[in-house]
Write an enzyme that holds these catalytic residues in place. Sequence first.
Site, PDB file in Angstrom:
ATOM      1  N   GLY A 113       0.859  -1.122  -0.019  1.00  0.00           N
ATOM      2  CA  GLY A 113       0.080  -0.085  -0.070  1.00  0.00           C
ATOM      3  C   GLY A 113       0.799   1.091   0.019  1.00  0.00           C
ATOM      4  O   GLY A 113       0.559   2.064  -0.573  1.00  0.00           O
ATOM      5  N   THR A 114       2.112   1.241   0.818  1.00  0.00           N
ATOM      6  CA  THR A 114       2.829   2.285   0.874  1.00  0.00           C
ATOM      7  C   THR A 114       3.238   2.725  -0.626  1.00  0.00           C
ATOM      8  O   THR A 114       3.532   4.000  -1.144  1.00  0.00           O
ATOM      9  CB  THR A 114       4.122   2.084   1.712  1.00  0.00           C
ATOM     10  OG1 THR A 114       3.683   1.569   2.833  1.00  0.00           O
ATOM     11  CG2 THR A 114       4.933   3.149   1.828  1.00  0.00           C
ATOM     12  N   ASN A 133      -6.896   4.751   9.601  1.00  0.00           N
ATOM     13  CA  ASN A 133      -6.373   3.735  10.070  1.00  0.00           C
ATOM     14  C   ASN A 133      -6.162   3.467  11.625  1.00  0.00           C
ATOM     15  O   ASN A 133      -6.249   2.528  12.348  1.00  0.00           O
ATOM     16  CB  ASN A 133      -4.828   3.262   9.512  1.00  0.00           C
ATOM     17  CG  ASN A 133      -4.008   4.378   9.940  1.00  0.00           C
ATOM     18  OD1 ASN A 133      -4.322   5.547   9.135  1.00  0.00           O
ATOM     19  ND2 ASN A 133      -2.815   4.092  10.305  1.00  0.00           N
ATOM     20  N   GLN A 147      -7.475   1.044   4.287  1.00  0.00           N
ATOM     21  CA  GLN A 147      -8.010   0.310   5.358  1.00  0.00           C
ATOM     22  C   GLN A 147      -9.551  -0.055   5.018  1.00  0.00           C
ATOM     23  O   GLN A 147     -10.168  -0.699   5.743  1.00  0.00           O
ATOM     24  CB  GLN A 147      -8.380   1.191   6.589  1.00  0.00           C
ATOM     25  CG  GLN A 147      -6.738   1.358   7.273  1.00  0.00           C
ATOM     26  CD  GLN A 147      -6.535   0.236   8.096  1.00  0.00           C
ATOM     27  OE1 GLN A 147      -7.425  -0.788   8.738  1.00  0.00           O
ATOM     28  NE2 GLN A 147      -5.041  -0.065   8.387  1.00  0.00           N
ATOM     29  N   SER A 160      -4.299  -2.549  -0.236  1.00  0.00           N
ATOM     30  CA  SER A 160      -3.113  -3.571   0.170  1.00  0.00           C
ATOM     31  C   SER A 160      -3.738  -4.679   0.720  1.00  0.00           C
ATOM     32  O   SER A 160      -4.763  -4.733   1.548  1.00  0.00           O
ATOM     33  CB  SER A 160      -2.229  -2.726   1.335  1.00  0.00           C
ATOM     34  OG  SER A 160      -1.365  -3.682   1.862  1.00  0.00           O
ATOM     35  N   HIS A 208      -2.739  -7.250   2.439  1.00  0.00           N
ATOM     36  CA  HIS A 208      -2.601  -7.750   4.327  1.00  0.00           C
ATOM     37  C   HIS A 208      -3.722  -7.184   4.933  1.00  0.00           C
ATOM     38  O   HIS A 208      -3.963  -7.553   6.052  1.00  0.00           O
ATOM     39  CB  HIS A 208      -1.346  -7.902   4.625  1.00  0.00           C
ATOM     40  CG  HIS A 208      -0.634  -6.231   5.044  1.00  0.00           C
ATOM     41  ND1 HIS A 208      -0.776  -6.253   6.493  1.00  0.00           N
ATOM     42  CD2 HIS A 208      -0.293  -5.419   4.257  1.00  0.00           C
ATOM     43  CE1 HIS A 208      -0.260  -4.886   6.358  1.00  0.00           C
ATOM     44  NE2 HIS A 208       0.046  -4.438   5.138  1.00  0.00           N
ATOM     45  N   THR A 229       9.854  -7.945 -11.670  1.00  0.00           N
ATOM     46  CA  THR A 229       9.147  -9.274 -12.018  1.00  0.00           C
ATOM     47  C   THR A 229       7.939  -9.468 -10.898  1.00  0.00           C
ATOM     48  O   THR A 229       7.972  -9.217  -9.839  1.00  0.00           O
ATOM     49  CB  THR A 229      10.130 -10.421 -11.937  1.00  0.00           C
ATOM     50  OG1 THR A 229      11.084 -10.251 -12.880  1.00  0.00           O
ATOM     51  CG2 THR A 229       9.304 -11.813 -12.104  1.00  0.00           C
ATOM     52  N   CYS A 248       2.889   1.282  12.118  1.00  0.00           N
ATOM     53  CA  CYS A 248       4.066   1.758  11.814  1.00  0.00           C
ATOM     54  C   CYS A 248       4.621   2.708  12.690  1.00  0.00           C
ATOM     55  O   CYS A 248       5.839   2.988  12.708  1.00  0.00           O
ATOM     56  CB  CYS A 248       4.031   2.427  10.573  1.00  0.00           C
ATOM     57  SG  CYS A 248       2.879   1.671   9.210  1.00  0.00           S
TER      58      CYS A 248
HETATM   59  N1  PLP Z   1      -2.343   3.449   4.396  1.00  0.00           N
HETATM   60  C1  PLP Z   1      -3.048   3.341   5.360  1.00  0.00           C
HETATM   61  C2  PLP Z   1      -4.208   3.869   5.934  1.00  0.00           C
HETATM   62  C3  PLP Z   1      -2.731   2.164   6.174  1.00  0.00           C
HETATM   63  O1  PLP Z   1      -3.250   1.702   7.258  1.00  0.00           O
HETATM   64  C4  PLP Z   1      -1.502   1.426   5.704  1.00  0.00           C
HETATM   65  C5  PLP Z   1      -0.862   0.132   6.589  1.00  0.00           C
HETATM   66  O2  PLP Z   1      -1.133   0.116   7.844  1.00  0.00           O
HETATM   67  C6  PLP Z   1      -0.484   1.934   4.627  1.00  0.00           C
HETATM   68  C7  PLP Z   1      -1.230   2.838   3.932  1.00  0.00           C
HETATM   69  C8  PLP Z   1       0.398   1.068   4.196  1.00  0.00           C
HETATM   70  O3  PLP Z   1       0.120  -0.391   3.718  1.00  0.00           O
HETATM   71  P1  PLP Z   1       1.119  -1.387   3.545  1.00  0.00           P
HETATM   72  O4  PLP Z   1       1.572  -1.844   5.136  1.00  0.00           O
HETATM   73  O5  PLP Z   1       0.878  -2.327   2.811  1.00  0.00           O
HETATM   74  O6  PLP Z   1       2.291  -0.684   3.005  1.00  0.00           O
END
Ligand code: PLP
Length: 394
Positions: free
Chosen positions: A75-76, A155, A183, A203, A205, A241, A329
């Site tokens: 997601g990042t 989040n 989220q 994302s 996970h 890849t 994070c």
């Molecule tokens: N954006 C939000 C709102 C999130 O909650 C998160 C992860 O906690 C991310 C971005 C980042 O996602 P990823 O962990 O897949 O990099």
Amino acid sequence: MEQKDVIYLDHAATTPVKHEVLEKMLPWFSQNYGNPSSTIYGLGRTTHEAVELARETVAGCLGAKSEEIFFTGCGTEADNWAIRGSAYANRKKGSHIITTAMEHHAVLHTCMQLEKEGFSVTYLKPDAEGLIQPEMVEQAIRPDTILITIMFANNEIGTIQPIVEIGKIARAHGILFHTDAVQAVGAVPVDVETLQVDMLSLSAHKFYGPKGIGALYVRKGIRPDIFMQGGAQERGRRGGTENIAGIVGLAAALELACSNMNETMKNITEKRDYLINRVLENIPYSRLNGHRTKRLPGNANFSFQYIEGESLLIWLDLSGIAASSGSACTSGSLDPSHVLLSIGLPHEIAHGSLRLTLGEETTKEQLDYVVEKLTDTVEKLRQMSPLYEAVQKG
Ligand code: PLP
């Protein structure tokens, strides 16, 4: 204590991969291992087809076209690509970006970096419940605004933003609109047409898929600059890849989440409200952070006065409860959450916060145990607080 005995209430940090998802992923490691770019032979064509099938599935779940879905490493990465890519691609048109003070660091730090590169950024402050009023967005628009990036759901406190209304404003002004829906996707209905967004990050996970795989939806006709230079993968716009097992897992998890969405939402929301009511009834000097109803089904975020959130987490861990004080994070940092500060909580209250995020497997019995332990622990910690003693003495 074995892992299976843990009561896991940190689904906003990550979720376990579902058994059915894992089963679908397994053949794509050692059995079908061809490089999807090696379409000259069958092994490569098989993986290529699997990636394209997954793309169609993801697009179907989001109301998008498959050529609008780009797989990313997480997601990042999707957030970084959408924001930086749009900023660089539109530099000649302007250099102003609108976002909020409560974004995930994947967005916030990206915007701060762009400021160092000469862009200017407006960080809108949410109201006390974490909502961004669409009028605020409209008022912040300048002739040089090139991008609006506002998260779908927070989040930490779970508040869901009026994305449709903000999308309409962005479109009326001809400004690109990105939403970090990491989220939200898999938890609530997300349809890119209804939302009128131009770009959307997700994302796997967060919805019972694997870690290390995400996607960016990019509306047809929009071309953020290439972020990951390399080969011709992802139609030449994201080199590297493909993580085939991850991509297959992402699509399988999303398909499962979307097929049971209404039932799951209802079920988790009921349990969330049960938890919220019981905590607020049982524990004095407690408050719910975020909007009461416009919030993610599984999110409950509390502040307890006269205690330290970190101590609370340690005691809960000793009782077999996995929870967090905010974003995964930033855990380990002793600074209060930027999200809680942005909604106007004073430092001392923001410090005593707890995020409990429920999942499909959370049971009412588990929640009863959590409320019991939480009530005892908060009381125990307060007994050690000189401030609480002073308050008790009036
Ligand atoms: N954006 C939000 C709102 C999130 O909650 C998160 C992860 O906690 C991310 C971005 C980042 O996602 P990823 O962990 O897949 O990099």
